[in-house]
Scaffold this motif. Sequence first.
Motif, PDB file in Angstrom:
ATOM      1  N   LEU A 164      -5.413  -2.252   4.998  1.00 27.40           N
ATOM      2  CA  LEU A 164      -6.131  -0.861   4.764  1.00 27.40           C
ATOM      3  C   LEU A 164      -5.372   0.441   5.201  1.00 27.40           C
ATOM      4  O   LEU A 164      -4.583   0.554   6.084  1.00 27.40           O
ATOM      5  CB  LEU A 164      -7.552  -0.867   5.317  1.00 27.40           C
ATOM      6  CG  LEU A 164      -8.429  -1.729   5.100  1.00 27.40           C
ATOM      7  CD1 LEU A 164      -8.209  -2.949   6.311  1.00 27.40           C
ATOM      8  CD2 LEU A 164      -9.722  -1.325   5.105  1.00 27.40           C
ATOM      9  N   PRO A 165      -5.526   1.500   4.404  1.00 29.36           N
ATOM     10  CA  PRO A 165      -4.842   2.764   4.713  1.00 29.36           C
ATOM     11  C   PRO A 165      -5.903   3.337   5.859  1.00 29.36           C
ATOM     12  O   PRO A 165      -6.744   3.199   5.999  1.00 29.36           O
ATOM     13  CB  PRO A 165      -4.956   3.745   3.608  1.00 29.36           C
ATOM     14  CG  PRO A 165      -6.190   3.042   2.750  1.00 29.36           C
ATOM     15  CD  PRO A 165      -6.252   1.407   3.243  1.00 29.36           C
ATOM     16  N   ILE A 166      -5.024   4.201   6.640  1.00 33.88           N
ATOM     17  CA  ILE A 166      -5.746   5.037   7.384  1.00 33.88           C
ATOM     18  C   ILE A 166      -6.296   6.151   6.565  1.00 33.88           C
ATOM     19  O   ILE A 166      -5.605   6.683   5.837  1.00 33.88           O
ATOM     20  CB  ILE A 166      -4.796   5.606   8.631  1.00 33.88           C
ATOM     21  CG1 ILE A 166      -4.322   4.618   9.483  1.00 33.88           C
ATOM     22  CG2 ILE A 166      -5.642   6.744   9.428  1.00 33.88           C
ATOM     23  CD1 ILE A 166      -3.090   4.611  10.188  1.00 33.88           C
ATOM     24  N   TRP A 167      -7.835   6.714   6.679  1.00 34.60           N
ATOM     25  CA  TRP A 167      -8.154   7.607   5.978  1.00 34.60           C
ATOM     26  C   TRP A 167      -9.127   8.737   6.813  1.00 34.60           C
ATOM     27  O   TRP A 167      -9.708   8.238   7.865  1.00 34.60           O
ATOM     28  CB  TRP A 167      -8.887   7.307   4.753  1.00 34.60           C
ATOM     29  CG  TRP A 167     -10.082   6.215   5.143  1.00 34.60           C
ATOM     30  CD1 TRP A 167      -9.634   4.892   5.208  1.00 34.60           C
ATOM     31  CD2 TRP A 167     -11.333   6.518   4.975  1.00 34.60           C
ATOM     32  NE1 TRP A 167     -11.197   4.305   5.508  1.00 34.60           N
ATOM     33  CE2 TRP A 167     -12.142   5.230   5.467  1.00 34.60           C
ATOM     34  CE3 TRP A 167     -11.986   7.665   4.772  1.00 34.60           C
ATOM     35  CZ2 TRP A 167     -13.468   5.144   5.356  1.00 34.60           C
ATOM     36  CZ3 TRP A 167     -13.585   7.605   4.990  1.00 34.60           C
ATOM     37  CH2 TRP A 167     -14.139   6.601   5.318  1.00 34.60           C
ATOM     38  N   GLN A 168      -9.542  10.058   6.098  1.00 37.31           N
ATOM     39  CA  GLN A 168     -10.397  10.726   6.787  1.00 37.31           C
ATOM     40  C   GLN A 168     -10.887  11.677   5.790  1.00 37.31           C
ATOM     41  O   GLN A 168     -10.303  11.905   4.485  1.00 37.31           O
ATOM     42  CB  GLN A 168      -9.856  11.662   7.796  1.00 37.31           C
ATOM     43  CG  GLN A 168      -8.750  12.480   7.513  1.00 37.31           C
ATOM     44  CD  GLN A 168      -8.351  13.253   8.650  1.00 37.31           C
ATOM     45  OE1 GLN A 168      -8.727  13.430   9.692  1.00 37.31           O
ATOM     46  NE2 GLN A 168      -7.059  13.676   8.751  1.00 37.31           N
ATOM     47  N   SER A 192       0.886   6.779  -0.800  1.00 35.00           N
ATOM     48  CA  SER A 192       1.966   7.530  -0.267  1.00 35.00           C
ATOM     49  C   SER A 192       1.802   7.438   1.247  1.00 35.00           C
ATOM     50  O   SER A 192       1.727   8.318   1.895  1.00 35.00           O
ATOM     51  CB  SER A 192       1.763   8.795  -0.947  1.00 35.00           C
ATOM     52  OG  SER A 192       1.872   8.913  -2.380  1.00 35.00           O
ATOM     53  N   ILE A 193       1.897   6.285   1.891  1.00 33.01           N
ATOM     54  CA  ILE A 193       1.957   6.057   3.463  1.00 33.01           C
ATOM     55  C   ILE A 193       3.129   5.008   3.748  1.00 33.01           C
ATOM     56  O   ILE A 193       3.663   4.342   2.683  1.00 33.01           O
ATOM     57  CB  ILE A 193       0.607   5.658   3.864  1.00 33.01           C
ATOM     58  CG1 ILE A 193       0.479   4.426   3.183  1.00 33.01           C
ATOM     59  CG2 ILE A 193      -0.365   6.462   3.464  1.00 33.01           C
ATOM     60  CD1 ILE A 193      -0.736   3.564   3.333  1.00 33.01           C
ATOM     61  N   SER A 194       3.610   5.356   5.004  1.00 35.55           N
ATOM     62  CA  SER A 194       4.464   4.341   5.634  1.00 35.55           C
ATOM     63  C   SER A 194       3.875   3.219   6.380  1.00 35.55           C
ATOM     64  O   SER A 194       4.611   2.310   6.579  1.00 35.55           O
ATOM     65  CB  SER A 194       5.462   5.195   6.276  1.00 35.55           C
ATOM     66  OG  SER A 194       4.833   5.663   7.447  1.00 35.55           O
ATOM     67  N   HIS A 195       2.867   3.615   6.907  1.00 34.42           N
ATOM     68  CA  HIS A 195       2.138   2.466   7.879  1.00 34.42           C
ATOM     69  C   HIS A 195       0.746   2.354   7.217  1.00 34.42           C
ATOM     70  O   HIS A 195       0.165   3.243   6.814  1.00 34.42           O
ATOM     71  CB  HIS A 195       2.120   3.122   9.285  1.00 34.42           C
ATOM     72  CG  HIS A 195       3.673   3.067   9.717  1.00 34.42           C
ATOM     73  ND1 HIS A 195       4.316   3.940   9.764  1.00 34.42           N
ATOM     74  CD2 HIS A 195       4.062   2.043  10.690  1.00 34.42           C
ATOM     75  CE1 HIS A 195       5.532   3.738  10.150  1.00 34.42           C
ATOM     76  NE2 HIS A 195       5.236   2.469  10.873  1.00 34.42           N
ATOM     77  N   ALA A 196       0.409   1.213   7.729  1.00 34.87           N
ATOM     78  CA  ALA A 196      -1.448   0.771   7.348  1.00 34.87           C
ATOM     79  C   ALA A 196      -1.877  -0.083   8.431  1.00 34.87           C
ATOM     80  O   ALA A 196      -1.170  -0.149   9.435  1.00 34.87           O
ATOM     81  CB  ALA A 196      -1.262  -0.208   6.026  1.00 34.87           C
ATOM     82  N   LEU A 197      -3.337  -0.240   8.221  1.00 32.36           N
ATOM     83  CA  LEU A 197      -3.794  -1.051   9.224  1.00 32.36           C
ATOM     84  C   LEU A 197      -4.105  -2.588   8.912  1.00 32.36           C
ATOM     85  O   LEU A 197      -4.339  -2.747   7.678  1.00 32.36           O
ATOM     86  CB  LEU A 197      -5.063  -0.448   9.556  1.00 32.36           C
ATOM     87  CG  LEU A 197      -5.196   0.825  10.075  1.00 32.36           C
ATOM     88  CD1 LEU A 197      -6.613   1.460  10.270  1.00 32.36           C
ATOM     89  CD2 LEU A 197      -4.341   1.085  11.443  1.00 32.36           C
ATOM     90  N   ARG A 198      -3.967  -3.465   9.805  1.00 36.47           N
ATOM     91  CA  ARG A 198      -4.157  -4.743   9.508  1.00 36.47           C
ATOM     92  C   ARG A 198      -5.345  -5.216  10.134  1.00 36.47           C
ATOM     93  O   ARG A 198      -5.464  -5.262  11.418  1.00 36.47           O
ATOM     94  CB  ARG A 198      -3.019  -5.982   9.902  1.00 36.47           C
ATOM     95  CG  ARG A 198      -3.125  -7.348   9.498  1.00 36.47           C
ATOM     96  CD  ARG A 198      -1.865  -8.030   9.938  1.00 36.47           C
ATOM     97  NE  ARG A 198      -1.613  -9.435   9.264  1.00 36.47           N
ATOM     98  CZ  ARG A 198      -2.624 -10.383   9.780  1.00 36.47           C
ATOM     99  NH1 ARG A 198      -3.031 -10.146  11.012  1.00 36.47           N
ATOM    100  NH2 ARG A 198      -2.533 -11.622   9.709  1.00 36.47           N
ATOM    101  N   HIS A 226      -6.161   0.275  -4.011  1.00 34.51           N
ATOM    102  CA  HIS A 226      -6.667   1.265  -4.957  1.00 34.51           C
ATOM    103  C   HIS A 226      -7.956   1.691  -4.283  1.00 34.51           C
ATOM    104  O   HIS A 226      -8.446   1.137  -3.296  1.00 34.51           O
ATOM    105  CB  HIS A 226      -6.936   0.734  -6.291  1.00 34.51           C
ATOM    106  CG  HIS A 226      -7.564  -0.645  -6.288  1.00 34.51           C
ATOM    107  ND1 HIS A 226      -6.980  -1.703  -6.566  1.00 34.51           N
ATOM    108  CD2 HIS A 226      -9.033  -0.826  -6.419  1.00 34.51           C
ATOM    109  CE1 HIS A 226      -7.947  -2.631  -6.554  1.00 34.51           C
ATOM    110  NE2 HIS A 226      -9.202  -2.216  -6.571  1.00 34.51           N
ATOM    111  N   PRO A 227      -8.674   2.788  -4.591  1.00 31.21           N
ATOM    112  CA  PRO A 227      -9.713   3.431  -4.201  1.00 31.21           C
ATOM    113  C   PRO A 227     -10.738   2.342  -3.916  1.00 31.21           C
ATOM    114  O   PRO A 227     -10.816   1.132  -4.602  1.00 31.21           O
ATOM    115  CB  PRO A 227     -10.189   4.342  -5.106  1.00 31.21           C
ATOM    116  CG  PRO A 227      -9.153   4.718  -6.013  1.00 31.21           C
ATOM    117  CD  PRO A 227      -8.232   3.565  -5.876  1.00 31.21           C
ATOM    118  N   LEU A 278       0.544  -1.296   0.063  1.00 33.66           N
ATOM    119  CA  LEU A 278      -0.022   0.018   0.062  1.00 33.66           C
ATOM    120  C   LEU A 278       0.704   1.315   0.022  1.00 33.66           C
ATOM    121  O   LEU A 278       0.358   2.270  -0.063  1.00 33.66           O
ATOM    122  CB  LEU A 278      -0.913   0.034   1.126  1.00 33.66           C
ATOM    123  CG  LEU A 278      -2.291  -0.727   1.130  1.00 33.66           C
ATOM    124  CD1 LEU A 278      -1.871  -2.149   0.810  1.00 33.66           C
ATOM    125  CD2 LEU A 278      -3.125  -0.476   2.468  1.00 33.66           C
ATOM    126  N   ALA A 279       2.191   1.200   0.259  1.00 35.07           N
ATOM    127  CA  ALA A 279       2.933   2.249   0.418  1.00 35.07           C
ATOM    128  C   ALA A 279       3.006   3.363  -1.053  1.00 35.07           C
ATOM    129  O   ALA A 279       2.744   4.399  -0.794  1.00 35.07           O
ATOM    130  CB  ALA A 279       4.425   2.000   0.692  1.00 35.07           C
TER     131      ALA A 279
END
Length: 437
Positions: free
Chosen positions: A290-294, A186-192, A391-392, A181-182
Amino acid sequence: MHTIMAAADEGRVAEALTAATPHVSVSPLAVWAQLALIGDAVGARSGEVAPATSDAAELVRGVLAHPHPACTVGATIWLPFRSVDDRQRLEMLADSLREQGHWAGPGMPRLEDLDAWTADHTGGAIGQFPVDLAPGLFHIPSDWETGGAEPDSTPGLVTAIAFQTGGHWPAPLEVVPAGELAAPWSISHALRVSGPECGLAWDTEVGLVGVAVNRSGNGMFTVSAIADPGCREAEVTGAATRITRRFAAGERVLLRGNELPVGDGGWWRVSDSPLYRGGLMEQQHNAALLPIWQSIDVHDLMAMGLGYWNVMQESMLPQLADAFDHAVAQHVSVLRFDNLGFGAAAVAAAGAVRGGWVSALYADHITEPVDLGPLPAFDGGGTLVELDFRHPFAAVVATASEHGGSFWQGLPLHVAWVVEADPQVPDTRPSGYLEDW
């Protein structure tokens, strides 16, 4: 089936939003609740909007009269003091809301009071009433248009629906290196996310859907759903809401055993491991990244093709005491998802004004596939599913704890199309930030 859910099921809300919006977030509850109440009060014809406002209004009245303990919902409607016969049903709506403890009645509140009401019913996440009814915002007729008289800038009606909800996961989600997902996010960490409510489902519109369900302890749950990148966002959003309703109804949603395709689909991988075959072990080790998002979004409801033009402009305005040029309607939503939990708030507001510019889009009717159809024949037998939300994807917030006959059972509070991730590492967030709206 709830008519509000049917509206969200086809992804109509997401499809109507402008493609220029980089991150789509909308609340079917807030959008359709206001439309249903006003449409029913002014006698909008069923053919003017789908779902029929009279049907949806019954559900909305039940939601307002019997609030969910984890979801604060408020309704408000105000009309000028003078009363005429053809506004009687609107005034009856205001009376019924006031009897239920909602803020409604004759007269026009000050804008600062509307701002305070909005902040109070969204937990402070939304601090301003989304429809600016200040006279300076709208076109003021010149002397030759008014004969020299001072124009009356008092709105002919103000109405809104607002809500706020949120919840913590029973245990914080695992924060891991972003891996696949990086680059796309464009992230360094994600959620499992892992467990038996993570896996692959089948939808007749989009085919295979990767699903990750997260439940909070207060009767709310979220569904994250991803499909092949060639699927349109409205198709994936529609599949996500259909899958959400099935989870809320207690149906078996995820594919198992021979129903699963074994292989590597890019964003999904299915393998057959003897360690996880049969019994309680099967599906317990399914996992998703999954990415963290808001998101924070503002939308013009009059231009979304959801029926606001038909109900507000064509059915409501002729019933007001004086002549008003057009209706305005706006929607603001806030939604976030991370390792600690989720938070969601939204408000949909409308008013009748004089002068100014108006944009409009007529409502389209919605059809919903009700037959899930046969599952395709996979050369399968998988026992372990791994998903990469690279992806989205779609996300839905809904209620889960109510019995099948409840107005709240499976009600979609928020639907989002996630296209941007939050790069902030969760460990840097202040404790209790979910409550700090």
